[in-house]
Design a protein around this motif. Structure first.
Motif, PDB file in Angstrom:
ATOM      1  N   SER A  82       0.824  -1.209   0.000  1.00 30.36           N
ATOM      2  CA  SER A  82       0.000   0.000   0.000  1.00 30.36           C
ATOM      3  C   SER A  82       0.857   1.257   0.000  1.00 30.36           C
ATOM      4  CB  SER A  82      -0.915   0.015   1.232  1.00 30.36           C
ATOM      5  OG  SER A  82      -1.579   1.253   1.358  1.00 30.36           O
ATOM      6  N   ASN A  83       0.433   2.264  -0.775  1.00 26.23           N
ATOM      7  CA  ASN A  83       1.141   3.540  -0.774  1.00 26.23           C
ATOM      8  C   ASN A  83       1.039   4.240   0.576  1.00 26.23           C
ATOM      9  OD1 ASN A  83      -1.687   3.752  -1.921  1.00 26.23           O
ATOM     10  ND2 ASN A  83      -1.334   5.893  -1.404  1.00 26.23           N
ATOM     11  N   PHE A 742      -5.839   4.499  -9.451  1.00 25.51           N
ATOM     12  CA  PHE A 742      -4.498   5.048  -9.242  1.00 25.51           C
ATOM     13  C   PHE A 742      -4.466   5.674  -7.853  1.00 25.51           C
ATOM     14  CE2 PHE A 742      -1.534   8.626  -9.325  1.00 25.51           C
ATOM     15  CZ  PHE A 742      -0.383   8.046  -9.845  1.00 25.51           C
ATOM     16  N   ASP A 743      -3.490   5.259  -7.016  1.00 23.07           N
ATOM     17  CA  ASP A 743      -3.333   5.793  -5.659  1.00 23.07           C
ATOM     18  C   ASP A 743      -1.896   6.239  -5.452  1.00 23.07           C
ATOM     19  OD1 ASP A 743      -5.917   5.331  -4.094  1.00 23.07           O
ATOM     20  OD2 ASP A 743      -5.578   3.357  -4.989  1.00 23.07           O
ATOM     21  N   LEU A 744      -1.731   7.482  -5.027  1.00 27.70           N
ATOM     22  CA  LEU A 744      -0.402   8.062  -4.827  1.00 27.70           C
ATOM     23  C   LEU A 744      -0.333   8.748  -3.472  1.00 27.70           C
ATOM     24  CD1 LEU A 744       1.850  10.065  -7.210  1.00 27.70           C
ATOM     25  CD2 LEU A 744       1.008  11.225  -5.174  1.00 27.70           C
ATOM     26  N   ARG A 773       5.317   7.426  -3.542  1.00 25.70           N
ATOM     27  CA  ARG A 773       5.132   6.096  -4.097  1.00 25.70           C
ATOM     28  C   ARG A 773       3.688   5.976  -4.565  1.00 25.70           C
ATOM     29  NH1 ARG A 773       5.888   1.637   0.576  1.00 25.70           N
ATOM     30  NH2 ARG A 773       5.259   0.311  -1.165  1.00 25.70           N
ATOM     31  N   PHE A 774       3.469   5.149  -5.580  1.00 26.97           N
ATOM     32  CA  PHE A 774       2.100   4.983  -6.067  1.00 26.97           C
ATOM     33  C   PHE A 774       1.849   3.557  -6.513  1.00 26.97           C
ATOM     34  CE2 PHE A 774       4.173   6.419 -10.097  1.00 26.97           C
ATOM     35  CZ  PHE A 774       3.809   5.376 -10.940  1.00 26.97           C
ATOM     36  N   THR A 775       0.568   3.207  -6.564  1.00 30.13           N
ATOM     37  CA  THR A 775       0.116   1.951  -7.148  1.00 30.13           C
ATOM     38  C   THR A 775      -0.924   2.278  -8.213  1.00 30.13           C
ATOM     39  OG1 THR A 775      -1.609   1.685  -5.469  1.00 30.13           O
ATOM     40  CG2 THR A 775       0.511   0.643  -5.036  1.00 30.13           C
ATOM     41  N   THR A 791       0.849  -1.903 -11.192  1.00 29.24           N
ATOM     42  CA  THR A 791       2.133  -1.203 -11.253  1.00 29.24           C
ATOM     43  C   THR A 791       2.417  -0.573  -9.895  1.00 29.24           C
ATOM     44  OG1 THR A 791       1.782  -0.674 -13.584  1.00 29.24           O
ATOM     45  CG2 THR A 791       3.461   0.588 -12.420  1.00 29.24           C
ATOM     46  N   GLN A 792       3.625  -0.779  -9.408  1.00 33.98           N
ATOM     47  CA  GLN A 792       4.047  -0.147  -8.157  1.00 33.98           C
ATOM     48  C   GLN A 792       5.324   0.651  -8.405  1.00 33.98           C
ATOM     49  OE1 GLN A 792       3.430  -2.526  -4.334  1.00 33.98           O
ATOM     50  NE2 GLN A 792       3.823  -4.116  -5.826  1.00 33.98           N
TER      51      GLN A 792
END
Length: 872
Positions: A82-83, A742-744, A773-775, A791-792
């Protein structure tokens, strides 16, 4: 917008087993009937059920389907991605009593400042970690319905530890049918093979329901020799500084008068590097070395078995009985290289090799002064460590509801019993006695079986935490405002902790080479009362108030308020803001643990400077450190601000932006050796405010011999950042349906002291502290087929920090990894899933010493996964 009458009915308090369950990520349909009833949901961070999917505090949801896409087989592996786990968190390691432990650290604030709930109930911390953080490896993955992450402070609702946020792990209930599943994972590189199987079943009737699960997981060990970057390199180099994976704890002598290191004649041994290769150790010292990577492991082998059962039964139209039980056994096996340590020798007891200033061997002689032998006990064999953790968690409760009034009562019992069994350790007093008597041989021929048996020692460490709590509360509606009725919840809680840590007598006395630890224990009672209210100020503005009072038997009281606002700006835009104070009570181990020995890694820049070694070339080394507890510790206090906006741009496209600011005072922390060294450089040798550094000969310019690091209340730190989310679903094409999330997390600042009472600097971008960092997940489905690409990204960091200017030095690259999964749903209700983790086979980001941050990166590399699930 809902009419006021609907809001009045919706904003009612209802508590299911006292649990604060969480919002679903799927759209919620509010179906109004003639009596204007609407569906209500309950959000982590509040004990109030409500009609709104987005409350006044930010909650991120990870569903069981989301977990399946990752291919991860443990909840710890899922949360580590997790970001919000900003700077990473600890994972299973090998060769210590902590090797079975894994945790989660929100906002980079530390695992002990992240509260973990199970079905809305506090989980006590692992006794192995001193009760400061929850071991996620005790929680079954198969039984998880979803995970809710509340990313602002929640001490006003839950009490201590909810400083940086809350992770609420919600297990399945009301399940009907039967599911059987098997999953396997095989890394392309050696080691780490993994498989898991589980069964989930349940039944329900008009009066109640029963749900159960059983799972078993097995993961193989990964040795350091299995990865090129953890195995040794350049072992026959002339200078020790040019090697990796080689230890100076081999067969070397330290003269306690001159501070000079010399190789012993016993270096002429086939277990030493090159059969006795001698390195230039710098500063006129010479040593032989031992390749510890040839036998040590990085990741422990793991066997995990867990059972879970939950049931509910309607005793009457207004009273429901609920119960749940969780039982788990977590066994790990790890391996260290053979024991290494020092022991005292008198003058004339050992043969040492002498070298002149040009590095030429001038012959062998007896040691002229008293000293220490830094020795690797290869005759005894590797240190093998087995941990067995048992966890029992039982909850029973009653829930009642009558019209607009409700009540609940819950009893919670948790017992964690963790044992660590070690083999291959050494009893120092026996070695020293045999050295004096001449029975111990330093020659290349090694020692007899009788000597090996006499000096060998098996270690035992047992940690126990027993936790009991009673919760009770009432929920009701009172005060009719123009915008609706005010809802209330008032509750009370009593908690009891009993902590015990035991080690074998020899280890506790510091007599065991290659092991450390001490016994401790304590107990604590906590009484709390708390209240919460949701006030509909206008049709568009909602105010949430919470307050909690805690009374601890061992250090005092704490009061924590929280205020939150939710404003419906327009139909598709919600604004929210929250402020809350928090606290973290000192752990029982922080207060009462006996002094313990640790081999801490630190960089002695001052000594390097005296020897003419540049900052960039100054290497970190391990030093003997004694850690001390502090019975006078006070709780940490904190303030957490959050401001956010949610915009449903279309029915299929939405975005969230959240700003957070966390400030923590009176931080409970060990003053690290690195911190002591920074302070010493400013104030001079012998002038430290806290702790102690001892250098050879009590000489300010000498090498470090040992140090003492105390547990203290530090001044604190501040961190702020932005969370950003984009979610799109519903793109329908001839080739299938697509969606994306998208989570940043972008960290604006992390202001912390350079050392205790030292200057405060923004440390973002330093080693282990990525700026962002993002996912990013892209989903596809077509009939019975579905697939995902994950994508990480973890931003790059500097390698070192200048000890004088605090300027960041060197550069560590960023890392981008890709995971893919594909599923097919068969006509007979079976599901096939194939996956590929780390498609491009990325190694962890390595520094110039080939070290990596195991909290941020893993060493599995490209991994193939496959599973089959059958539902009946």
């Amino acid at each position: 917008m809902l009419p006021n009458s609907k809001m009045a009915k919706a904003v009612r308090f209802a508590l299911i087993s006292g649990a604060a369950t969480a919002a679903l990520t799927a759209p919620v349909v509010f179906a109004a009937s003639d009596d204007e009833s609407v569906e209500r949901i309950q959000v982590t961070g509040s004990r109030i059920k409500r009609t709104d999917l987005e409350g006044s505090s930010p909650v991120t949801t990870i569903t069981a389907a989301d977990m399946e896409k990752t291919g991860a087989m443990s909840v710890a592996d899922v949360l580590r991605r997790s970001n919000l786990n900003t700077f990473g968190s600890s994972a299973e390691s090998s060769g210590s009593s902590w090797q079975s432990q894994a945790n989660i650290s929100l906002r980079g604030a530390g695992a002990d400042r992240t509260l973990v709930l199970l079905n809305g109930k506090r989980m006590p911390g692992s006794p192995t970690m001193g009760g400061t953080a929850v071991n996620l490896n005790t929680i079954p993955t198969a039984a998880i319905e979803r995970i809710e992450i509340l990313s602002d402070g929640a001490s006003a609702v839950y009490g201590s530890d909810a400083v940086a946020g809350v992770v609420n792990i919600i297990l399945k209930k009301d399940y009907e049918g039967l599911e059987i599943s098997a999953t396997g994972a095989n890394p392309q590189q050696a080691g780490g093979e993994e498989w898991k199987t589980h069964i989930i079943g349940g039944t329900s009737s008009d009066k109640g329901s029963l749900t159960f699960s059983f799972e078993h997981q097995n993961r193989e060990i990964i040795f350091q020799r299995d990865r090129w970057f953890t195995s040794s390199t350049n072992t026959l180099a002339e200078e020790y500084a040019n090697t990796t994976g080689v230890s100076a704890y081999a067969r070397n002598f330290l003269d306690m008068t001159s501070g000079q290191f010399s190789p012993m004649a016993a270096c002429d041994n086939d277990k030493m590097v090159g059969g006795g290769h001698v390195y230039d150790y710098g500063d006129g010292d010479y040593i032989c070395g031992y390749d510890y990577t040839s036998e040590a492991a990085d990741h422990a082998a793991r066997k995990y078995t867990a059972g879970y059962v939950t049931a509910s039964y309607e005793l009457s139209d207004e009273i429901m009985f609920e119960a749940q039980g969780l039982f788990s056994r977590n066994e790990t096996f790890g391996r260290y290289a053979p024991a290494a340590g020092w022991f005292k020798v008198d003058a004339g007891q050992v043969d040492i090799q002498n070298y002149d200033t040009d590095g030429n061997n001038t012959g062998t002689s007896k040691n002229e002064n008293d000293g220490r032998v830094y020795y690797r006990f290869t005759d005894v064999g590797t240190r093998d460590s087995t941990t067995i953790d048992y966890s029992t968690d039982i909850q029973v409760g009653l829930v009642g509801e009558h019209d607009d009034f409700g009540w609940d009562f819950t009893y919670h019992y948790n017992l964690a019993e963790n044992s660590n069994y070690g083999k291959g350790y050494i009893h120092r007093p026996t070695v020293e006695a045999m050295v004096k008597s001449g029975e111990f041989s330093f020659g290349p021929e090694g020692n007899t079986d009788a000597v090996v048996a006499a000096i060998s020692h098996d270690t035992l460490k047992q940690d126990i935490m027993e936790f009991q709590s009673v919760n009770a509360g009432i929920n009701f509606e009172a005060i009719d405002l123009p915008a609706g009725i005010v809802g209330w919840y008032v509750g009370t809680e009593f908690m009891q902790y009993k902590y015990e840590a035991n080690v074998d007598a020899e280890t506790a006395a510091g007599e065991v080479i290659g092991s450390s630890g001490s016994g401790s224990g304590g107990d604590r009672d906590v009484f709390a009362i708390f209240a919460e209210s949701i006030i509909p100020v206008t049709d568009d503005l909602e105010l949430n108030l919470a307050f909690r009072y805690d009374n601890y038997s061992d250090f005092g009281t704490a009061t924590t308020p929280k205020i939150a606002l939710r404003y419906q700006l327009i139909e598709d835009v919600v604004l929210r803001a929250s402020w809350g104070q928090g606290f973290r009570a000192p752990a029982l181990s922080d207060l009462y643990a006996a002094d313990s020995f640790s081999a801490d890694t630190a960089t002695d820049y001052y000594y390097c400077e005296q020897q003419g070694t540049s900052t960039a070339d100054c290497k970190a080394k391990q030093y003997d450190v004694t850690r001390t507890a502090n019975s006078e510790l006070q709780p940490e206090t904190s303030d957490f601000y959050n401001i956010g906006a949610i915009w449903n741009i279309t029915d299929d496209f939405s975005t969230k932006v959240e700003y957070y600011n966390l400030s923590i005072d009176d931080v409970i922390t060990f003053v690290s050796l690195d911190s002591l060294l920074k302070e010493e450089k400013k104030v001079g040798y012998g002038n430290l405010a806290l702790g102690d550094i001892t250098r050879i000969g009590n000489n300010a310019d000498g090498k470090i011999l040992s140090a003492t690091t105390p547990q203290v209340n530090g001044n604190g730190f501040d961190t702020s950042g932005i969370d950003f989310n984009l979610t799109y679903s519903g793109l329908e094409t001839a080739a299938g349906d697509f969606g994306s999330t998208f989570d940043l997390t972008y960290i604006l600042s992390y202001d912390d002291e350079e050392y205790f009472n030292g200057p405060v600097n923004n440390q973002i971008g330093r080693n282990g502290m990525p700026e962002y960092r993002f996912t990013w997940v892209v989903d596809w489905s077509y009939g019975d087929h579905s697939a995902s690409l994950l994508t990480q990204y973890i931003d790059g960091q500097s390698e070192k920090t200048d000890p004088n200017t605090y300027e960041q030095i060197g550069s560590l690259s960023s890392q981008t990894t890709f995971d893919a999964s594909y599923s097919y749903m068969a006509a007979w209700n079976g599901k096939f899933t194939l996956g590929l983790r780390n498609i491009t086979n990325q190694d962890p980001v390595l520094d110039s010493n080939l070290d990596y941050d195991s909290s941020l990166y893993n060493l599995y590399g490209r991994t193939y996964t496959a599973s089959y699930t059958q539902k009946f």
